[in-house]
Design a protein around this motif. Structure first.
Motif, PDB file in Angstrom:
ATOM      1  N   LEU A  12       6.447 -32.793  28.385  1.00 44.08           N
ATOM      2  CA  LEU A  12       7.116 -32.231  27.212  1.00 44.08           C
ATOM      3  C   LEU A  12       7.310 -30.858  27.755  1.00 44.08           C
ATOM      4  N   VAL A  13       6.925 -30.088  28.234  1.00 43.03           N
ATOM      5  CA  VAL A  13       7.000 -28.690  28.724  1.00 43.03           C
ATOM      6  C   VAL A  13       8.196 -28.825  29.807  1.00 43.03           C
ATOM      7  N   LEU A  14       8.052 -29.580  30.626  1.00 40.57           N
ATOM      8  CA  LEU A  14       8.973 -29.709  31.691  1.00 40.57           C
ATOM      9  C   LEU A  14      10.329 -30.335  31.412  1.00 40.57           C
ATOM     10  N   ALA A  15      10.170 -31.110  30.243  1.00 38.75           N
ATOM     11  CA  ALA A  15      11.323 -31.765  29.643  1.00 38.75           C
ATOM     12  C   ALA A  15      12.366 -30.501  28.935  1.00 38.75           C
ATOM     13  N   LEU A  16      11.514 -29.962  28.108  1.00 38.76           N
ATOM     14  CA  LEU A  16      12.154 -28.567  27.406  1.00 38.76           C
ATOM     15  C   LEU A  16      12.740 -27.658  28.448  1.00 38.76           C
ATOM     16  N   SER A  17      12.170 -27.529  29.433  1.00 35.63           N
ATOM     17  CA  SER A  17      12.578 -26.596  30.446  1.00 35.63           C
ATOM     18  C   SER A  17      13.880 -27.067  30.928  1.00 35.63           C
ATOM     19  N   GLN A  18      13.904 -28.279  31.395  1.00 36.23           N
ATOM     20  CA  GLN A  18      15.410 -29.028  31.882  1.00 36.23           C
ATOM     21  C   GLN A  18      16.285 -29.119  30.813  1.00 36.23           C
TER      22      GLN A  18
ATOM     23  N   PRO B  31      15.479 -15.922  31.418  1.00 32.61           N
ATOM     24  CA  PRO B  31      13.856 -15.294  31.371  1.00 32.61           C
ATOM     25  C   PRO B  31      12.988 -16.508  30.720  1.00 32.61           C
ATOM     26  N   ILE B  32      13.444 -16.926  29.400  1.00 32.88           N
ATOM     27  CA  ILE B  32      12.676 -17.820  28.716  1.00 32.88           C
ATOM     28  C   ILE B  32      12.726 -19.000  29.446  1.00 32.88           C
ATOM     29  N   VAL B  33      13.876 -19.747  30.065  1.00 33.23           N
ATOM     30  CA  VAL B  33      13.923 -20.718  30.600  1.00 33.23           C
ATOM     31  C   VAL B  33      12.807 -20.852  31.851  1.00 33.23           C
ATOM     32  N   ASP B  34      12.756 -19.603  32.732  1.00 33.34           N
ATOM     33  CA  ASP B  34      11.891 -19.467  33.773  1.00 33.34           C
ATOM     34  C   ASP B  34      10.539 -19.502  33.231  1.00 33.34           C
ATOM     35  N   LEU B  35      10.236 -18.877  32.094  1.00 32.10           N
ATOM     36  CA  LEU B  35       8.867 -19.000  31.443  1.00 32.10           C
ATOM     37  C   LEU B  35       8.445 -20.582  31.182  1.00 32.10           C
ATOM     38  N   LEU B  36       9.401 -21.213  30.526  1.00 34.80           N
ATOM     39  CA  LEU B  36       9.136 -22.666  30.316  1.00 34.80           C
ATOM     40  C   LEU B  36       8.830 -23.461  31.567  1.00 34.80           C
ATOM     41  N   ALA B  37       9.698 -23.211  32.683  1.00 32.90           N
ATOM     42  CA  ALA B  37       9.479 -23.942  33.982  1.00 32.90           C
ATOM     43  C   ALA B  37       8.170 -23.577  34.441  1.00 32.90           C
ATOM     44  N   ALA B  38       7.899 -22.412  34.436  1.00 25.74           N
ATOM     45  CA  ALA B  38       6.426 -21.992  35.137  1.00 25.74           C
ATOM     46  C   ALA B  38       5.154 -22.391  34.278  1.00 25.74           C
ATOM     47  N   ALA B  39       5.338 -22.600  32.972  1.00 26.60           N
ATOM     48  CA  ALA B  39       4.308 -23.159  31.960  1.00 26.60           C
ATOM     49  C   ALA B  39       4.293 -24.576  32.270  1.00 26.60           C
ATOM     50  N   GLY B  40       5.549 -25.319  32.541  1.00 21.11           N
ATOM     51  CA  GLY B  40       5.420 -26.719  33.117  1.00 21.11           C
ATOM     52  C   GLY B  40       4.899 -27.144  34.343  1.00 21.11           C
ATOM     53  N   GLU B  41       5.165 -26.373  35.227  1.00 21.03           N
ATOM     54  CA  GLU B  41       4.432 -26.553  36.667  1.00 21.03           C
ATOM     55  C   GLU B  41       3.091 -26.166  36.746  1.00 21.03           C
ATOM     56  N   ARG B  42       2.542 -25.272  35.889  1.00 21.84           N
ATOM     57  CA  ARG B  42       1.116 -24.993  35.701  1.00 21.84           C
ATOM     58  C   ARG B  42       0.471 -26.290  34.941  1.00 21.84           C
ATOM     59  N   SER B  43       0.942 -26.499  33.873  1.00 20.66           N
ATOM     60  CA  SER B  43       0.179 -27.579  33.174  1.00 20.66           C
ATOM     61  C   SER B  43       0.515 -29.088  33.434  1.00 20.66           C
TER      62      SER B  43
END
Length: 929
Positions: free
Chosen positions: A771-777, A755-767
């Motif tokens: 960096l956010v996208l890299a952390l989610s990956q 769920p945290i990974v999904d949260l990061l991915a959603a934040a990365g797509e939104r922003s």
């Protein structure tokens, strides 16, 4: 206290003070050798502090220039009264001061007017620092301040600032404080506490006075007076016999009553005219001989009237004036006098001062008239208000608070009383006297409705006060209620209140409330226009970034583009730090650094140490994220010190949490935990819940670096709960999410991590932030069996994100997984890249982890060679970076708020450690940082 005064107390006994004299002698020797040092003597009244200062003055005679001042209770409300004593004989032309510092010193010493825009609180301290440094260039300087607990706050702040900052300038500082006043004593200067004399030393003192005692009697007397040498000096032989009688009873009187009794008897035996003359002298400065003569003449007296007081060993008459044998005697004379007699003495002094020229005499006259007054008097109130306005202009806030408050008490009209009470509350707040400010604001609330500007400013100040005192939520509620009340009739005032409410809400951890108040401020700004309206839109953009909501970056860019950066109002300059921080939240480091440079230039130009906190501290955050950790650590330490100098507790904590991040990343566990404890202490005392969240993020990061995934998960779970409760959804500033996902992955808790990974991915797509996208990956790579594509995509994104430490962490995770899949060659490539970055950053715990993984692939890694740059102290780094950027020694000193000699001293060490001959090689030598 003048030289005569030191000689007068020197006989008061250096019995049993060998260790204390040695400490002072070592300080003097170090100063003569080129160092700067300070020492604070503490102890009860009469314990011998003045005698030790006299020893220092005698030891320095002929070898050092001695500058001395004495705190006088009656002058505690006169700004820079003590500094005027200290520097009265030093021409300002002795130093090449910058224009703001020269202007500040001239205003402080009543040699000129303060600028219309006022002075930075510490500009005078900078002037004092550089003036003392210049004077010490001719001969070492010893600064001696007796009864420092009574020194006016403005002088004390300036002197303590100089004492903290001077390092290699041949300037020594000796301060004497009473034990019973910890509020004014600087806690961070070296302290030498004094206790009473032991029985052997006391017996020698008494024997030298012709009083012989048996051992039992000496023990009884020492117990009675707690070994206080002044008490033993002032007691007659008859007093000693009476006090040591075995039938006195078991309870000894307190030392204060012993001394008061001795003085009362002597004062009561004086002729009436002598008592009146003695009281006038007690209420005046000792060097005001001309005023003393004039005041006595107005009472039909002459200096000769003090002859019986000299016979009674209360004063010394010399050079046309009277000097009290000990400061305690001055206090006793004033305290034992009847109130009507004190008023009469103040009246004759005020009449004498009317004939004296100059601003200082006018201010002193206003205070004496106020002390003589029985009731409201508008002319006196107006004169005190003038004193308060001047004190604010020269940043003498404690003095201004006292003058405004007394002016309010003497006011005839209610509207003027309210305005003066607000002035008193504001000055008290800026002086750090929060309880006093709260009491004054409560009095304003009792006034009938009206005077909206006064009421609005009072409520805005109340909000800031509540935030500082630990109740930012109440601050938010009160500020918004007042903003709603004024929204229609005074949108400009409502905007200011809403902006203040936003800051309170952020500190309180109320993200939704912060967004509501920021939106209201931006809406109000749309109706009034101007720089504050643009700032309010920038602030809304920053709040949206903090919450991880969309739309903030565009709003910030549009408003910032319209700000007149070359012509900003002085009051909006400190607010620019908020805009720079908003750009940091958006990972827009170049824009943030542009604002930092603007603020740094303004702070240097105005000698504004307080304004420099933001460009130094926030630039340190940028440097940390860009991988310039040596500069980041030095900058954060400097910003912490500036915040401490300015008394800004939350800013101090903010820089300490950054120091916590840096030390956590480097694996310095003990240092990191110390900073975290300090941050948590501030969070508890101020109600700033945001610091609780930041502290948990720092501790989780530390545990991850140490390889303690289970402990990291525990503390990061608390961070996740707080971030959700606060609605602080920025996942790169409050970086709990990637840390917690990795902690779960390393403990085999993939279902908790997902769920945290999904949260990061959603934040990365939104922003859309790399960096956010890299952390989610990266996190997906930790959880997925088919991990290589995720890590390679993460590394591509990292190339656009300018965060080398995070890149190296991704490389480490990638290399670990490759090695476990037995792809050793590919693992080595990733692990070696990670090791090089960690090693360069001096991220020791991460370097060790990368080294262990590399060795598991069959590669032996040599420890990184220690370079000269590694050996630089934080301040040497600061100096080197300034000079490498092209600053002259003087420019570097002005930007770092240290002396030119200190810059030269640090530069010589930098050259030696880096193995270079001049500044020309600095850039290359520091390039690895």
């Amino acid at each position: 206290m003048g030289q005569v005064g030191f000689e007068a107390v020197s006989a008061m006994a250096l019995y049993g003070r060998d260790a204390e004299c040695d400490a002072i002698d070592r300080l003097l020797a170090g100063v003569q050798a080129g160092a700067s040092a300070s020492l604070v003597l503490t102890g009860e009244a009469g314990v011998g502090k003045s005698a030790l200062l006299a020893h220092a003055v005698r030891a320095a005679a002929g070898r050092m220039r001695v500058l001395h001042a004495e705190g006088i209770r009656a002058e505690g409300d006169l700004p820079f009264a003590a500094l005027t004593q200290l520097l009265g004989s030093v021409p300002l032309g002795s130093a090449e001061l910058s224009a703001p510092q020269h202007e500040a010193l001239r205003a402080a010493l009543a040699l000129g007017e303060a600028p219309a825009a006022g002075l930075d609180r510490l500009a005078t301290g900078l002037g004092v620092m550089n003036l003392l440094s210049a004077v010490a260039g001719e001969r070492p300087v010893l600064v001696v301040v007796d009864d420092a607990q009574w020194v006016d706050a403005a002088s004390r702040d300036a002197l303590v600032f100089a004492a903290r900052r001077l390092q290699r300038d041949s300037v020594g500082f000796l301060f004497a404080y009473r034990d019973d006043d910890d509020r004014t004593r600087p806690p961070d200067l070296p302290r030498l506490p004094l206790s009473g004399l032991d029985v052997a030393a006391a017996a020698r003192l008494l024997a030298d006075r012709g009083i012989r005692m048996r051992r039992a009697e000496a023990e009884r007397l020492v117990e009675l007076v707690q070994g206080n040498p002044l008490a033993m000096t002032d007691l007659t032989a008859e007093d000693v016999r009476r006090l040591t009688r075995p039938d006195r009873g078991p309870e000894p009187p307190p030392i204060g009553s012993v001394l008061e009794g001795a003085y009362r008897e002597r004062i009561d035996r004086l002729p009436p005219g002598t008592r009146r003359a003695l009281l006038v002298a007690a209420l005046l400065k000792e060097d005001d001989g001309q005023v003393l003569h004039a005041a006595l003449a107005r009472d039909g007296l002459a200096l000769a009237a003090l002859g019986p007081a000299e016979d009674a060993r209360l004063v010394t008459l010399s050079s046309g004036t009277a000097e009290f044998r000990h400061p305690l005697i001055r206090s006793a004379v004033a305290q034992l006098a009847r109130a009507s007699d004190r008023r009469a003495a103040h009246r004759v002094i005020a009449a004498a001062l009317a004939e004296e020229p100059g601003l200082t005499a006018r201010e002193q006259r206003a205070w004496h008239l106020a002390a003589a007054s029985y009731g409201p008097a508008e002319d006196i109130a107006a004169a005190l208000e003038e004193c308060a306005q001047r004190a604010v202009g020269i940043s003498g806030y404690a003095s201004a608070a006292a003058a405004y408050e007394r002016a309010a008490q003497l006011s005839v009209q209610r509207d003027k009383q309210a305005t003066r009470l607000l002035g008193a509350a504001s000055a008290a707040f800026h002086a750090g006297q929060t309880a006093r400010a709260a009491t004054l604001l409560d009095r304003i609330r009792t006034f009938p409705p009206g005077q909206e500007d006064v009421r609005c400013e009072a409520e805005a100040l109340r909000g800031r006060l509540q935030s500082r005192r630990g109740d930012p939520l109440s601050a938010y509620t009160g500020l918004m209620a007042e903003a709603h009340r004024l929204r229609e009739q005074r949108p400009d005032l409502a905007l200011m209140l809403s902006a203040n409410a936003t800051s309170a809400a952020v500190f309180a951890g109320r993200g939704g409330d912060a967004l509501a108040s920021a939106r209201q401020a931006a809406e109000l700004g749309g109706t009034i226009g101007g720089p504050y309206a643009l700032y309010s839109r920038c602030m809304l953009g920053g709040v949206l970034a903090l919450l991880g909501e969309p739309g903030g970056e565009r709003l910030l860019d549009e408003a910032f583009a319209l700000l007149p950066l070359d012509d900003l109002p002085p009051r909006i300059l400190p607010l620019m730090g908020d805009i720079a921080f908003a750009y940091v939240l958006f990972e827009r480091f170049e824009e943030a650094q542009r604002i930092h440079r603007l603020l740094a230039r303004a702070a240097t130009r105005r000698a504004a140490a307080g304004l420099m906190i933001w460009p130094v501290g926030e630039q340190a955050l940028v440097d940390y994220r860009l991988g310039r950790w040596q500069a980041a650590y030095a900058g954060a330490l400097e910003a912490e010190r500036l915040a401490l100098d300015c008394g800004l507790d939350n800013e101090t904590a903010n820089n300490r949490q950054l120091l916590g991040w840096i030390t956590a990343s480097r694996g310095r566990a003990a240092e990191c935990r110390r900073y975290v404890d300090q941050v948590l202490e501030q969070a508890a005392s101020s109600g700033a819940r945001v610091f609780d969240l930041l502290a948990c993020c720092v501790l989780g990061h530390l545990e991850m670096g140490l390889g303690h995934a289970e402990q990291a998960a525990e503390v990061l779970e608390r961070a996740r709960e707080m971030a959700a409760a606060f609605r602080f959804g920025n996942l790169t500033h409050y970086q709990w999410a990637p840390e917690l996902a990795e902690a779960y992955a390393r403990r085999g808790r993939g279902s908790d991590a997902q769920p945290i990974v999904d949260l990061l991915a959603a934040a990365g797509e939104r922003s859309g932030k790399p960096l956010v996208l890299a952390l989610s990956q990266r996190c997906r790579g930790l959880l997925s069996d088919d991990f290589e594509e995720h890590f390679r995509l993460a590394l591509e994104l990292h190339e656009r994100a300018e965060r080398p430490f995070e890149t190296a962490r991704t490389q480490l995770c990638f290399g670990e997984r490759l090695r476990r899949r037995r792809k050793r060659s590919q693992a080595r490539e990733q692990l070696q890249a990670a090791w090089r970055t960690f090693s360069t950053l001096e991220a020791d715990c991460w370097t060790e982890r990368a080294r262990a993984e590399l060795e598991a692939t069959g590669v032996k890694v040599s420890p990184r060679a220690v370079t000269g740059a590694d050996l630089l102290t934080p301040q040497e780094v600061q100096v080197a970076l300034q000079v490498a950027a092209g600053a002259s020694n003087r420019e570097a000193a002005e930007r770092l708020f240290i002396s030119v000699k200190t810059v030269e001293y640090h530069l010589s060490h930098v050259y030696r450690k880096l193995g270079i001959a001049s500044r020309a090689g600095l850039g290359v030598a520091l390039a690895h940082d």
